[in-house]
Every structure is written in C-alpha cells, then in structure tokens.
Design a protein around this motif. Structure first.
Motif, mmCIF file in Angstrom:
data_model
loop_
_atom_site.group_PDB
_atom_site.id
_atom_site.type_symbol
_atom_site.label_atom_id
_atom_site.label_comp_id
_atom_site.label_asym_id
_atom_site.label_seq_id
_atom_site.Cartn_x
_atom_site.Cartn_y
_atom_site.Cartn_z
ATOM 1 N N ARG A 174 -2.757 -2.722 17.766
ATOM 2 C CA ARG A 174 -2.484 -3.857 19.132
ATOM 3 C C ARG A 174 -1.135 -4.425 19.645
ATOM 4 O O ARG A 174 -1.232 -4.502 20.585
ATOM 5 N N ILE A 231 -9.563 -6.877 4.532
ATOM 6 C CA ILE A 231 -9.178 -6.001 4.193
ATOM 7 C C ILE A 231 -7.957 -5.441 2.967
ATOM 8 O O ILE A 231 -7.776 -4.380 2.469
ATOM 9 N N VAL A 264 -5.565 4.250 8.051
ATOM 10 C CA VAL A 264 -5.547 3.999 6.412
ATOM 11 C C VAL A 264 -5.739 4.907 5.122
ATOM 12 O O VAL A 264 -5.454 4.090 3.945
ATOM 13 N N TRP A 284 9.846 -7.023 5.679
ATOM 14 C CA TRP A 284 9.229 -7.224 4.752
ATOM 15 C C TRP A 284 9.473 -5.679 3.409
ATOM 16 O O TRP A 284 9.997 -6.178 2.322
ATOM 17 N N LEU A 342 -1.219 -8.203 1.559
ATOM 18 C CA LEU A 342 -1.163 -9.867 1.194
ATOM 19 C C LEU A 342 -2.142 -10.662 1.628
ATOM 20 O O LEU A 342 -2.192 -9.781 2.637
ATOM 21 N N PRO A 399 0.042 -6.274 10.120
ATOM 22 C CA PRO A 399 -1.222 -7.074 10.932
ATOM 23 C C PRO A 399 -0.048 -7.025 12.176
ATOM 24 O O PRO A 399 0.835 -6.808 12.236
HETATM 25 P P1 NAD Z 1 -6.122 -6.952 10.056
HETATM 26 O O1 NAD Z 1 -7.058 -6.880 8.168
HETATM 27 O O2 NAD Z 1 -7.405 -7.016 10.904
HETATM 28 O O3 NAD Z 1 -5.912 -5.731 10.262
HETATM 29 C C1 NAD Z 1 -4.308 -5.484 9.881
HETATM 30 C C2 NAD Z 1 -3.773 -3.942 9.353
HETATM 31 O O4 NAD Z 1 -5.232 -3.419 8.801
HETATM 32 C C3 NAD Z 1 -4.281 -2.926 10.865
HETATM 33 O O5 NAD Z 1 -3.614 -1.793 10.205
HETATM 34 C C4 NAD Z 1 -5.151 -2.982 11.239
HETATM 35 O O6 NAD Z 1 -4.941 -1.416 11.654
HETATM 36 C C5 NAD Z 1 -5.486 -2.234 9.699
HETATM 37 N N1 NAD Z 1 -7.142 -2.060 9.419
HETATM 38 C C6 NAD Z 1 -8.196 -2.863 10.161
HETATM 39 N N2 NAD Z 1 -9.306 -3.362 9.992
HETATM 40 C C7 NAD Z 1 -9.320 -2.536 8.826
HETATM 41 C C8 NAD Z 1 -10.432 -1.107 7.865
HETATM 42 N N3 NAD Z 1 -11.509 -2.043 8.249
HETATM 43 N N4 NAD Z 1 -10.734 -0.459 7.395
HETATM 44 C C9 NAD Z 1 -8.666 0.045 7.454
HETATM 45 N N5 NAD Z 1 -7.550 -0.797 7.729
HETATM 46 C C10 NAD Z 1 -7.961 -2.013 8.511
HETATM 47 O O7 NAD Z 1 -5.642 -8.111 10.267
HETATM 48 P P2 NAD Z 1 -4.903 -8.721 11.794
HETATM 49 O O8 NAD Z 1 -5.941 -8.971 12.664
HETATM 50 O O9 NAD Z 1 -3.968 -6.744 12.134
HETATM 51 O O10 NAD Z 1 -3.645 -10.018 11.073
HETATM 52 C C11 NAD Z 1 -4.283 -10.937 10.974
HETATM 53 C C12 NAD Z 1 -4.208 -11.391 9.705
HETATM 54 O O11 NAD Z 1 -3.452 -10.760 8.619
HETATM 55 C C13 NAD Z 1 -4.587 -12.516 8.930
HETATM 56 O O12 NAD Z 1 -5.816 -12.982 7.996
HETATM 57 C C14 NAD Z 1 -3.336 -13.435 8.475
HETATM 58 O O13 NAD Z 1 -3.493 -14.723 7.342
HETATM 59 C C15 NAD Z 1 -2.941 -12.059 7.868
HETATM 60 N N6 NAD Z 1 -1.251 -11.905 7.555
HETATM 61 C C16 NAD Z 1 -1.174 -12.030 6.267
HETATM 62 C C17 NAD Z 1 0.378 -12.703 6.039
HETATM 63 C C18 NAD Z 1 0.923 -13.168 4.440
HETATM 64 O O14 NAD Z 1 1.583 -13.192 4.198
HETATM 65 N N7 NAD Z 1 -0.512 -13.343 3.735
HETATM 66 C C19 NAD Z 1 1.658 -11.838 7.599
HETATM 67 C C20 NAD Z 1 0.733 -11.845 7.900
HETATM 68 C C21 NAD Z 1 -0.310 -11.762 8.235
#
Ligand code: NAD
Length: 484
Positions: free
Chosen positions: A177, A229, A209, A158, A247, A148
């Motif tokens: 981003r 996702i 992805v 990690w 996660l 993310p």
């Molecule tokens: P996101 O889910 O939008 O994106 C994460 C990854 O998935 C990115 O690499 C993105 O390119 C890809 N992605 C996005 N949309 C996709 C789709 N439709 N199909 C396939 N791949 C796709 O998350 P974000 O906005 O980058 O990060 C924030 C989120 O991450 C929050 O929900 C946060 O809670 C979570 N997060 C969780 C942890 C944890 O340890 N549980 C840690 C950090 C962030």
C-alpha cells in the motif's frame, strides 16, 4: 503512471512479473503510481543476490560495517524531509508524524552503529585446569522482513540495520500500500557504500510472502502486521525450519484513575487514540475510566476530540490525516455504526466527514464512544482507525482483569498520581510495554520492542539486545593448549 519496481543487487528491476497493484494518495483518493507484485522467481533472484553478497559481507570487518552504518545514518538525517513527504503521500499521516517515524527508525541505526561493543563475546579463564571457554556470535545468512503499511520506514528500520550490522544480508517485502519508502531507503544504503545485494527490496502480495516463507535459502523471517497473518507467517516459516519473529495486532487500554490529572490524561489519550488516524500498533483504542473519573474525563475528551483538525497530511495545520485506503475508511465507519447498534453511546461521530477540495480522500473524523462493553465488537476487534471506546469500571483491579482477559497484550498505560496503584498495575498486567502517565510507551532502540499474547507470536521481540540475538547464532569454544 509510474511503476515502483523491486530493488535487487543494487538496482531497480521489474523482474519476471506483469502483475501490479495501484498505490493511492489517501488524501485525494487518486492513484498515479503502481507497484510491481513479485512472482516466486523474483524472490529466488533476490535470494541468490543476497546469498552471494553474504559471502563477503559476513567476512567484512566490524569497522567496515560501522562505517557504512554511520554514513547511512547521516543520509537518513539529510533526507528526513524527503522521506517524510514520501511516507505522507502514500500513507496519509501528517508530514510531522512521518518525520517522527523516520527519527525513531534512525535510532535503531544509531544503536546498530555500536556493533563493536554489542557483538563482544565473553571469556571464562581456567574453567578446568588449563582449559578456557569463550563464545562469539555469527550471522545467520539471508534474512527477510515482511512489514505493514502503518510505518513504512520505521518498522523495516527495526529490522534491517540490526540484521546487516550483525553480518547478514536482507530482503525486505514492504506493504504494497505504501511501497516507495523502501526503495528510497535502499538507495540511501547504496549511497552509504553498502555493497550490492546486502539490502534488497521485493514488492508483492501473498505470492511473495509465501515464496519467502518456503525458500530454503532464507534463514530467518521478521514479520510485523496483523495477528492472523503473524500466526500464518510463524507457522509456515517455522515449518520450513526458519527462525521467525512475528509481531501482531493490538487493542491497547489506557486506564484513568480518579486521582489522575484528568486534563493531562485526556490530552495524552487524544494524541494516542487519534494520532496517525489511530493506525498505530501502540494507539490507545480503549480508555478505561475507573470510578468517578468517568464523567469528567468524557467531558474533557469530547471537547478535545471536537478540536481535532482533519485534513491532508501535507497541510502543516492538519492534526489528523486520512485513512490508508477506501476499504479502511469503510471498515472504520462500519465499526462505529455497529457500536451504536450494539448499545454504545456515540459522543463524537466521525462518520461521513468531507474535506473541502479533497472530497474523494479516504477521510473519517475522530469518533468517541462511551458505555462500551466487552461483548461489543468495538471492544473485541482491532478497528485500527480513529475510534476511542470508553469502558467504565469501578476499581483498578477490575481494570487489570479487563486487560488481562483481552487476547492482545501489546501496550497499555495508567494515568494516576498514586505510586502504589502504578506499581500494582505494572506488576500485574500481562502486557509487554507499559506506560505510567505515558500513553504510548514505545521503548528506545536499545531496549527491545514487542508485546505479549496475541501481539507477539513466537518468542522474540525486535531490535535492542533481542534483535541481536535473533539475527545471530552463538558458538561456544572450549580450548586447551597442552604442554609438550
Ligand atoms: P497486514 O497483516 O495486512 O499486512 C502485513 C504484511 O503481510 C504486508 O506486507 C502484507 O503484504 C502481508 N500480507 C497481508 N495479507 C497477507 C496474506 N493473506 N498472506 C501473506 N501475507 C499477507 O497488516 P497491515 O494492515 O499492513 O498493518 C496493520 C496491522 O499491523 C495492525 O494489525 C497493527 O496492529 C499491526 N502492527 C503491529 C505492530 C507491532 O509492533 N505489534 C506494529 C505495526 C503494525
């Protein structure tokens, strides 16, 4: 306008795609770089490079791997400031916060440096007459990480040090981003002596992805991001026979008892709610005020919230930077508007904040909401911004039920001076990471990191012993040497 390219087989490459996406500086709202978005063929090129590198890297001695990881760790120390500034410029968080992120990520490399000890198998002598049994772990092959935007260095850290220490090769697909940190780390690996092809970066969106999830040459996928996702990645990846750890998102509650030191609790809730503009998976976004704690707690929270200095992340006096994108800024401000319409009391309103000299930046101020209820969107949705919602309950048991009814289970904390309350809380909440008078209970690299319920899809948290298990397979060998 410069373009951030993929890093495959030890070199930057544009691959086959002409598609790109703009990368913004959230403090100015301007874009002077763009990132290449991979096509399926580019993922295939990376897999070929990683599969070739796996042949020799998986055969490398433990001491050779340790030597590279030690050198890599040292380079992370030497380049901490540079990496922190790269992160801050694309994410928006303060440079100080970005330094913290690189330090936390580096701790995983330090853990992985102990691979000689970590990878020891076990041996049972004489399980039957003249028969012994031992086991050992072997790498999986090519592993991939999809990460993310909110921790562009730490979250990938990690994963890849553990995968590489255990003899795998790795392809990272970072967030589009804030993609620059991944390439910077790739160069440090090369400088540390990691052979070409062991660590690769493929930039992209859903096309990349999907190509990773479908590729027969990739054995395992680690994902961190939002819950929808995470579910998608887990379903599609496992359908293709891969190991997947995924996660997801969070809605973390900080419970404050009337017997707590309220000043201490408020100070830490403020840091946990508004640090990194609330864009942390371990951010506290709900303060649960129990009984008589509510009124005095709100009073202190309001005072402290108003003291937060919002500004560009590279200004040393800034407490809180901008949000990552204009869309995030709009989403967060809409969430505050909706909360008010649904009956919440806005104690501090962060909407519409303009920072002098940075009028086009993606800023919003910290917002504090009182009288939030479980039916409101502000409680139900992960806002992922600087909004702290206060929910009032009467007892600790009500607080525990509230937390257990919530679909997420990443982190939670309780502030109390009573040991019995703390013990009841830690035993009864269905959450993976718990803080007792510690608002953000982020475990150390030698423990695993991961939540419960919708915050972790699949069964494997990251790093620590669980990370070693995820990136390896066990062989059990039963041996007999008969007398002639
Ligand atoms: P996101 O889910 O939008 O994106 C994460 C990854 O998935 C990115 O690499 C993105 O390119 C890809 N992605 C996005 N949309 C996709 C789709 N439709 N199909 C396939 N791949 C796709 O998350 P974000 O906005 O980058 O990060 C924030 C989120 O991450 C929050 O929900 C946060 O809670 C979570 N997060 C969780 C942890 C944890 O340890 N549980 C840690 C950090 C962030």
């Amino acid at each position: 306008m410069t373009t951030i390219e993929h890093w495959i087989n030890g070199a930057a490459t544009a691959g086959t795609s002409s598609r790109t996406a703009p990368v913004f500086n959230p403090a100015t709202g301007l874009s002077s770089t763009r990132v290449r978005l991979a096509e399926t063929t580019d993922v295939d090129t990376a897999v070929t490079a990683a599969a070739t590198a796996f042949e020799s890297w998986s055969e490398s001695s433990l001491s050779q791997r340790t030597k590279v990881l030690f050198a890599f760790r040292q380079l992370l120390v030497e380049h901490e400031e540079e990496l922190a500034r790269i992160i801050s410029a694309e994410h928006g968080k303060t440079v100080d916060d970005a330094r913290g992120e690189t330090a936390r990520g580096r701790e995983v490399v330090e853990y992985a440096c102990g691979l000689g000890d970590i990878l020891k198998g076990s041996f049972s002598d004489q399980v039957s007459t003249g028969v012994d049994v031992h086991n050992f772990r072997q790498p999986l092959g090519v592993c991939a990480g999809i990460t993310p935007f909110n921790f562009p260095a730490m979250v990938p850290l990690w994963m890849h040090p553990v995968a590489i220490a255990t003899g795998n090769t790795f392809i990272l697909k970072p967030s589009e981003r804030d993609p620059s940190a991944a390439n910077f780390v790739a160069r440090l690996y090369t400088e540390a002596g990691l052979p070409d092809g062991v660590f690769n970066v493929v930039h992209g969106d859903r096309t990349a992805v999907d190509a990773i999830l479908d590729h027969p040459g990739i054995a395992a996928v680690s994902f961190v991001g939002s819950t929808p996702i995470a579910k998608y990645v887990h379903e599609r990846g496992t359908a293709h026979g891969k190991r997947v750890q995924a996660l997801g998102g969070a809605k973390n509650h900080g419970v404050v008892m009337a017997d707590a030191d309220l000043d201490f609790a408020a100070k830490h809730l403020i840091a946990a709610a508004y640090g990194s503009a609330g864009e942390r998976c371990m951010a506290i976004s709900v303060a649960v005020a129990v009984g008589e704690a509510a009124d005095p707690l709100i009073e202190i929270l309001e005072r402290k919230t108003r003291q937060i200095k919002v500004g560009p992340g590279n200004n040393p006096t800034t407490d809180m930077g901008p949000l990552v994108t204009a869309a995030a800024q709009e989403r967060v401000e809409t969430a505050v508007t909706t909360a008010a319409a649904q009956g919440a009391t806005i104690i501090v309103d962060g909407r519409g904040l303009k920072i002098e000299g940075h009028e086009d930046g993606f800023f919003t101020g910290p917002s504090l909401l009182d009288h939030v209820t479980t039916e409101m969107d502000a409680y139900r949705e992960e806002i992922f911004g600087p909004v702290l919602a206060v929910v009032r309950v009467d007892t600790i048991d009500e607080a525990i039920t509230l937390i257990n009814t919530n679909p997420y289970g990443n982190g939670t904390a309780v502030f109390t001076s009573d040991g019995e309350t703390a013990r009841r809380f830690q035993r009864n909440v269905n959450v993976g990471m718990i803080g007792i008078n510690v608002p953000v209970p982020v475990p150390m690299s030698y423990y695993s990191f991961g939540g419960w319920k919708d915050s972790l899809i699949g069964d494997s948290p990251v790093h620590g012993p669980e990370g070693i298990r995820f990136y390896t397979r066990t062989k059990v060998v039963t041996t007999r040497w008969p007398h002639r």
